[in-house]
Design an enzyme around this catalytic site. Structure first.
Site, PDB file in Angstrom:
ATOM      1  N   ASP A 135       0.801  -1.232   0.000  1.00 57.43           N
ATOM      2  CA  ASP A 135       0.000   0.000   0.000  1.00 57.43           C
ATOM      3  C   ASP A 135       0.831   1.279   0.000  1.00 57.43           C
ATOM      4  OD1 ASP A 135      -2.664  -1.024  -0.075  1.00 57.43           O
ATOM      5  OD2 ASP A 135      -2.396  -1.697   1.997  1.00 57.43           O
TER       6      ASP A 135
ATOM      7  N   ASP B  18      -6.232  -4.311  -5.363  1.00 55.89           N
ATOM      8  CA  ASP B  18      -6.050  -2.972  -4.793  1.00 55.89           C
ATOM      9  C   ASP B  18      -4.720  -2.351  -5.245  1.00 55.89           C
ATOM     10  OD1 ASP B  18      -7.442  -4.932  -3.270  1.00 55.89           O
ATOM     11  OD2 ASP B  18      -7.506  -3.659  -1.499  1.00 55.89           O
TER      12      ASP B  18
HETATM   13  N1  GLY Z   1      -6.926  -1.604   0.198  1.00 52.78           N
HETATM   14  C1  GLY Z   1      -7.625  -2.104   1.320  1.00 52.78           C
HETATM   15  C2  GLY Z   1      -9.081  -1.938   1.211  1.00 52.78           C
HETATM   16  O1  GLY Z   1      -9.589  -1.502   0.186  1.00 52.78           O
HETATM   17  O2  GLY Z   1      -9.758  -2.249   2.179  1.00 52.78           O
END
Ligand code: GLY
Length: 373
Positions: free
Chosen positions: A87, A148
């Protein structure tokens, strides 16, 4: 309608600067944001909101608050605090990269390049994917790619533009290609994650982390795909990414319920208790704005996507926003985080607030957020 929603959002963010101090809003479960230190995947969204508010208002109070968050991200990088995950792009695109875009601050640029290096280290040659969570070889998390991560690729594409170093571009392109191949299904729905054998790199199968079941379409995963592929197209001009973003967007839009805001998973049984995920719809709205900016007027699916954007945003403002509730901390109600895990399933999510504000400001002012320069 957009103007009023923007003014309301700016005022709430202004109030929140006082409320939150040097802590970061994450999610809420009873109308009060849970505040944390800079050690979660969500911290960049608050920074991004402050930069957006500064760009919109020119008010130095927002700029100073945003700069303080970037200082916090510098300390986080220096100490390598909770950075062993994919992330990194969410964190540093909206904080130090935003500062670079807004102020051309050289230190912010250098910090963002360090972040791109951290992300690059998660590339796994065997299987060719960016490992979502954990350290290399981690028996629980190793071997997993995640949809993601498409929103983390702009950090790598940007680092390539800045430095000319091909490694950033190659990893970003391969991750986008592997995401198309393994995460997007033939009917344009998506897996949340895909698992590889860590020792051989052999693909093993689709799986979920936050969705309803392994083969279901988690609404926010589909949203990350739409925006992520549209951005991959912006950086590469590879038409396959544009096509994928379009197809995923049509899937999303044609499967929306009557009020045009998604339930948390497209395969979850619908009962009066089923949670929405307003944050997924906010991400999709921002993603549709990006996608539409690349589509010809003559594109056959364009009108349907424009209609979907308008209906979704109108419903978010009318039915899900806190416009008219001046004491509220959040901007969008009824976001979902991790419904099966029962983590704050139905309230404010800071990323929902960020994308909602990004979409509003792009529609009304042409401010585009910080995924690209
Ligand atoms: N990227 C983590 C979520 O969307 O919860």
């Amino acid at each position: 309608m957009w103007k009023q929603a923007i003014e309301d959002a700016i005022q709430k963010t202004r109030d929140n600067v006082q409320r939150f101090g040097n802590r970061f809003p994450h999610v809420s479960s009873s109308g009060k944001y849970e505040l944390n230190d800079n050690e979660d995947w969500t911290n960049g969204f608050w920074s991004g909101m402050l930069w957006l508010c500064y760009e919109y208002t020119g008010d130095e109070m927002f700029r100073d608050a945003a700069r303080l968050t970037v200082n916090s991200f510098r300390t986080r990088m220096d100490r390598h605090t909770v950075l062993d995950h994919h992330d990194i792009g969410f964190l540093y695109s909206l904080s130090s990269k935003a500062q670079w875009i807004v102020e051309k601050d050289e230190e912010a640029r250098r910090l963002t390049l360090r972040a791109a290096d951290v992300l690059l280290r998660r590339w796994r040659e065997k299987g060719e994917y960016i490992q979502a969570w954990g350290l290399q070889g981690d028996p629980q998390h190793g071997g997993r790619m995640i949809i993601d991560c498409l929103l983390n690729l702009p950090l790598l594409f940007w680092a390539y533009e800045q430095t000319g170093d091909e490694r950033y571009r190659l990893v970003a392109v391969k991750q986008a290609d592997q995401s198309r191949r393994f995460l997007v299904r033939g009917d344009d729905s998506s897996y949340h994650t895909f698992v590889f054998d860590t020792s051989t790199g052999e693909p093993s199968g689709g799986a979920t982390h936050q969705g309803y079941h392994n083969g279901s379409t988690w609404a926010r995963g589909q949203a990350w795909g739409i925006y992520g592929f549209a951005l991959a197209y912006r950086y590469t001009r590879d038409g396959a990414y544009l096509e994928t973003a379009k197809r995923m967007a049509h899937y999303y839009c044609r499967n929306l319920p009557e009020d045009h805001v998604a339930y948390w998973d497209f395969n979850a049984p619908i009962t009066p208790q089923t949670y929405r995920d307003s944050s997924a719809s906010a991400i999709v709205a921002a993603g549709l704005l990006e996608l539409l900016s690349h589509l010809e007027d003559s594109d056959k699916g364009r009108a349907a996507l424009e209609e979907c954007l308008t209906q979704s945003m109108e419903s978010l403002v009318r039915n899900y926003s806190t416009v008219g509730d001046p004491g509220a901390e959040g901007l969008l109600k009824h976001g979902s985080y991790y419904v099966r895990g029962n983590a704050a399933p139905d309230d404010y999510m800071i990323w929902g607030d960020y994308y909602y504000l990004e979409a509003l400001l792009r529609m009304d002012k042409g401010l585009k957020g910080y995924w690209y320069e």
